[in-house]
Design a protein around this motif. Structure first.
Motif, PDB file in Angstrom:
ATOM      1  N   MET A 141       0.836  -1.205   0.000  1.00 22.62           N
ATOM      2  CA  MET A 141       0.000   0.000   0.000  1.00 22.62           C
ATOM      3  C   MET A 141       0.867   1.249   0.000  1.00 22.62           C
ATOM      4  SD  MET A 141      -2.865   1.268   2.792  1.00 22.62           S
ATOM      5  CE  MET A 141      -1.664   1.460   4.125  1.00 22.62           C
ATOM      6  N   ASN A 142       0.575   2.139  -0.908  1.00 26.18           N
ATOM      7  CA  ASN A 142       1.268   3.424  -0.972  1.00 26.18           C
ATOM      8  C   ASN A 142       0.619   4.375   0.025  1.00 26.18           C
ATOM      9  OD1 ASN A 142       2.269   5.958  -1.590  1.00 26.18           O
ATOM     10  ND2 ASN A 142       2.201   5.661  -3.800  1.00 26.18           N
ATOM     11  N   GLN A 143       1.207   4.495   1.201  1.00 23.04           N
ATOM     12  CA  GLN A 143       0.585   5.258   2.276  1.00 23.04           C
ATOM     13  C   GLN A 143       0.448   6.739   1.930  1.00 23.04           C
ATOM     14  OE1 GLN A 143       1.825   4.591   6.304  1.00 23.04           O
ATOM     15  NE2 GLN A 143       2.277   2.433   5.964  1.00 23.04           N
ATOM     16  N   GLU A 144       1.382   7.262   1.136  1.00 19.42           N
ATOM     17  CA  GLU A 144       1.333   8.675   0.790  1.00 19.42           C
ATOM     18  C   GLU A 144       0.065   9.001  -0.005  1.00 19.42           C
ATOM     19  OE1 GLU A 144       4.076  12.148  -1.342  1.00 19.42           O
ATOM     20  OE2 GLU A 144       4.689  10.040  -1.418  1.00 19.42           O
ATOM     21  N   ARG A 145      -0.348   8.076  -0.860  1.00 13.39           N
ATOM     22  CA  ARG A 145      -1.549   8.285  -1.673  1.00 13.39           C
ATOM     23  C   ARG A 145      -2.775   8.546  -0.800  1.00 13.39           C
ATOM     24  NH1 ARG A 145      -3.965   6.604  -6.750  1.00 13.39           N
ATOM     25  NH2 ARG A 145      -1.954   5.861  -7.497  1.00 13.39           N
ATOM     26  N   TYR A 146      -2.845   7.889   0.349  1.00  8.83           N
ATOM     27  CA  TYR A 146      -4.040   7.948   1.185  1.00  8.83           C
ATOM     28  C   TYR A 146      -3.860   8.808   2.439  1.00  8.83           C
ATOM     29  CZ  TYR A 146      -4.675   3.928  -1.843  1.00  8.83           C
ATOM     30  OH  TYR A 146      -4.738   3.109  -2.946  1.00  8.83           O
ATOM     31  N   THR A 147      -2.866   9.675   2.439  1.00  7.87           N
ATOM     32  CA  THR A 147      -2.563  10.472   3.621  1.00  7.87           C
ATOM     33  C   THR A 147      -3.754  11.271   4.120  1.00  7.87           C
ATOM     34  OG1 THR A 147      -0.233  10.667   2.997  1.00  7.87           O
ATOM     35  CG2 THR A 147      -1.090  12.312   4.535  1.00  7.87           C
ATOM     36  N   ARG A 148      -4.505  11.881   3.207  1.00  3.44           N
ATOM     37  CA  ARG A 148      -5.637  12.714   3.634  1.00  3.44           C
ATOM     38  C   ARG A 148      -6.735  11.891   4.295  1.00  3.44           C
ATOM     39  NH1 ARG A 148      -2.067  15.590   2.536  1.00  3.44           N
ATOM     40  NH2 ARG A 148      -2.126  17.637   1.513  1.00  3.44           N
ATOM     41  N   GLN A 149      -6.761  10.583   4.029  1.00  2.50           N
ATOM     42  CA  GLN A 149      -7.713   9.710   4.720  1.00  2.50           C
ATOM     43  C   GLN A 149      -7.160   9.225   6.041  1.00  2.50           C
ATOM     44  OE1 GLN A 149     -10.242   7.738   1.033  1.00  2.50           O
ATOM     45  NE2 GLN A 149      -8.820   6.424   2.075  1.00  2.50           N
ATOM     46  N   ILE A 175      -5.099  10.542   8.076  1.00  2.00           N
ATOM     47  CA  ILE A 175      -4.979  11.540   9.155  1.00  2.00           C
ATOM     48  C   ILE A 175      -6.357  11.937   9.683  1.00  2.00           C
ATOM     49  CG2 ILE A 175      -2.803  12.471   8.261  1.00  2.00           C
ATOM     50  CD1 ILE A 175      -4.386  14.862   7.148  1.00  2.00           C
ATOM     51  N   LEU A 176      -7.407  11.388   9.082  1.00  2.67           N
ATOM     52  CA  LEU A 176      -8.766  11.719   9.484  1.00  2.67           C
ATOM     53  C   LEU A 176      -9.115  11.016  10.791  1.00  2.67           C
ATOM     54  CD1 LEU A 176     -11.436  13.130   8.666  1.00  2.67           C
ATOM     55  CD2 LEU A 176     -12.037  11.029   7.424  1.00  2.67           C
ATOM     56  N   LYS A 177      -9.518  11.790  11.771  1.00  3.71           N
ATOM     57  CA  LYS A 177      -9.870  11.234  13.076  1.00  3.71           C
ATOM     58  C   LYS A 177     -11.044  10.273  12.929  1.00  3.71           C
ATOM     59  CE  LYS A 177     -11.073  12.589  17.811  1.00  3.71           C
ATOM     60  NZ  LYS A 177     -11.389  13.721  18.721  1.00  3.71           N
ATOM     61  N   GLY A 178     -10.914   9.110  13.514  1.00  3.69           N
ATOM     62  CA  GLY A 178     -11.960   8.107  13.438  1.00  3.69           C
ATOM     63  C   GLY A 178     -11.795   7.137  12.282  1.00  3.69           C
ATOM     64  N   PHE A 179     -10.891   7.472  11.372  1.00  7.57           N
ATOM     65  CA  PHE A 179     -10.622   6.589  10.230  1.00  7.57           C
ATOM     66  C   PHE A 179      -9.213   6.028  10.365  1.00  7.57           C
ATOM     67  CE2 PHE A 179      -9.390   5.465   5.938  1.00  7.57           C
ATOM     68  CZ  PHE A 179     -10.521   4.831   5.450  1.00  7.57           C
ATOM     69  N   GLY A 180      -8.220   6.878  10.196  1.00 10.15           N
ATOM     70  CA  GLY A 180      -6.841   6.518  10.481  1.00 10.15           C
ATOM     71  C   GLY A 180      -6.265   5.412   9.610  1.00 10.15           C
ATOM     72  N   LEU A 181      -5.084   4.973   9.965  1.00 13.77           N
ATOM     73  CA  LEU A 181      -4.387   3.924   9.227  1.00 13.77           C
ATOM     74  C   LEU A 181      -5.135   2.591   9.330  1.00 13.77           C
ATOM     75  CD1 LEU A 181      -1.946   3.167   7.515  1.00 13.77           C
ATOM     76  CD2 LEU A 181      -0.678   2.716   9.629  1.00 13.77           C
ATOM     77  N   GLU A 182      -5.781   2.369  10.472  1.00 12.65           N
ATOM     78  CA  GLU A 182      -6.527   1.121  10.636  1.00 12.65           C
ATOM     79  C   GLU A 182      -7.700   1.046   9.667  1.00 12.65           C
ATOM     80  OE1 GLU A 182      -5.760  -1.594  12.479  1.00 12.65           O
ATOM     81  OE2 GLU A 182      -3.898  -0.452  12.683  1.00 12.65           O
ATOM     82  N   GLY A 183      -8.352   2.174   9.462  1.00 16.30           N
ATOM     83  CA  GLY A 183      -9.442   2.210   8.494  1.00 16.30           C
ATOM     84  C   GLY A 183      -8.952   1.936   7.087  1.00 16.30           C
ATOM     85  N   GLN A 184      -7.784   2.506   6.755  1.00 13.86           N
ATOM     86  CA  GLN A 184      -7.225   2.289   5.424  1.00 13.86           C
ATOM     87  C   GLN A 184      -6.848   0.831   5.220  1.00 13.86           C
ATOM     88  OE1 GLN A 184      -7.137   4.812   3.108  1.00 13.86           O
ATOM     89  NE2 GLN A 184      -6.762   3.102   1.714  1.00 13.86           N
TER      90      GLN A 184
END
Length: 355
Positions: free
Chosen positions: A1-9, A11-20
């Protein structure tokens, strides 16, 4: 997974890396790659869903382009699932896209749906919706529903964590002649985008486990008033006891054989000056029609059948091939000895073949 692509998601409170991570592991099936399917596919793919399946057997036509914004004029005549695959892979190559160049049927529904976590139904007909519902109940899969009517749309989530099913809201399938469709009544291009995005949002909420899922609630959107309302409905536990699919879900008798010719053959029919009866609405006919055709709208077919010469073959034409089948049945009942044919795929297929 390219984490940079999804950075705006992430960093979203309640979603975070676990949501991704949940999205990356998710497998979502989208039934239909048309007006509703396009925004669903575009956003789920962009957001990083790991595996997306697409079920459709239609081709891109020019009448699709005002609302199905994934496609362009270069795609006219191409299979929708193949055109969508190319666009989605260019948009985000991280995920897996699986295409099923077929319509969903009783023969393939269970096999296809089994492999997915969530089903998003973006089809435009009641038989498919009831088939999707029943397969999802049997397999215990949540199903995200969306529908359109003119300037309005509906969204709900069925079979979610033991919640109500589609049949709890719509117990009986309506008759074919009771159901309007966008070929006859039209659809404003932006409305499928709004409803499809709401469906995509519900699918994400189901996968990630955030927010309040529209289970037991029907969301109704009115585009002209820019208003939303929710209607609650309850579970009928009998609807969750289904163990097998019905034998068929079509409006028509599956044993009925309707003689037809392909849209590709229409050009030859025109060359032979065959009798083409266009059963679309006045508005559709005035917008575009084949010059050699005879216009008799479906709703006035019985009272105007004297315009038809039943001593020679009659070829019935509509936009997609559905209304011409209805016209066939109406005329065959009154003129059983006549030679009647429905043109498969209607003008959509004919225009695609000519492009």
């Amino acid at each position: 997974m390219n984490q940079e692509r999804y950075t705006r998601q992430t960093i979203l409170k309640g979603f975070g890396l676990e949501g991704q991570k949940k999205l990356v592991k998710a497998k979502i099936l989208v039934i239909g790659a048309g007006g509703l399917g396009v925004p669903v596919l575009t956003y789920l793919n962009a957001m990083g869903v790991g595996k997306i399946g697409i079920v459709d057997n239609d081709v891109v036509s020019i009448t699709n382009l005002h609302r199905q914004v994934l496609y362009d004029e270069g795609d006219i005549g191409e299979s929708k699932v193949i055109a969508a695959l190319k666009k989605l892979m260019a948009q985000n190559p991280d995920g897996e896209i699986v295409v099923y160049n077929t319509f969903l049927t009783t023969k393939n529904a269970i096999e296809i749906i089994t492999d997915y976590d969530v089903v998003v139904d973006t089809s435009d007909n009641f038989p498919t919706r009831y088939l999707v519902n029943d397969a999802c109940v049997i397999l215990n899969k949540p199903f995200v529903y969306g529908a359109l009517h003119g300037y309005e749309g509906q969204v709900s989530v069925f079979n979610y964590k033991g919640g109500p099913t589609y049949r709890c809201l719509f117990p009986q399938m309506p008759k074919e002649n009771e159901v309007p469709n966008c070929n006859e009544h039209g659809v404003l291009g932006i409305i499928p985008g709004i409803i499809g995005n709401l469906q995509a949002l519900e699918a994400v909420k189901v996968i990630v486990g955030i927010g309040e899922v529209l289970s037991g609630k029907l969301l109704i959107f009115d585009g002209l008033q820019q208003s939303y309302q929710k209607i609650k409905f309850k579970l009928n536990s009998e609807n969750r006891k289904r163990k097998k699919l019905q034998d068929f879900y079509e409006w028509n008798d599956p044993c009925e054989i309707i003689p037809n010719v392909s849209a590709d053959e229409l050009q030859n029919l025109l060359s032979d000056k065959a009798q083409i009866i266009d059963v679309r609405t006045i508005e559709e006919y005035e917008n575009y029609h084949i010059p050699e055709s005879i216009h008799i709208p479906l709703d006035s077919l019985e009272t105007n059948s004297d315009k038809i010469n039943f001593s020679i073959p009659v070829y019935l034409l509509c936009q997609s091939g559905k209304r011409s089948e209805t016209a066939f049945r109406q005329l065959k009942e009154k003129h059983p000895e006549s030679s009647l044919f429905s043109i498969l795929g209607g003008l959509n297929q004919y225009l695609a073949a000519c492009s």
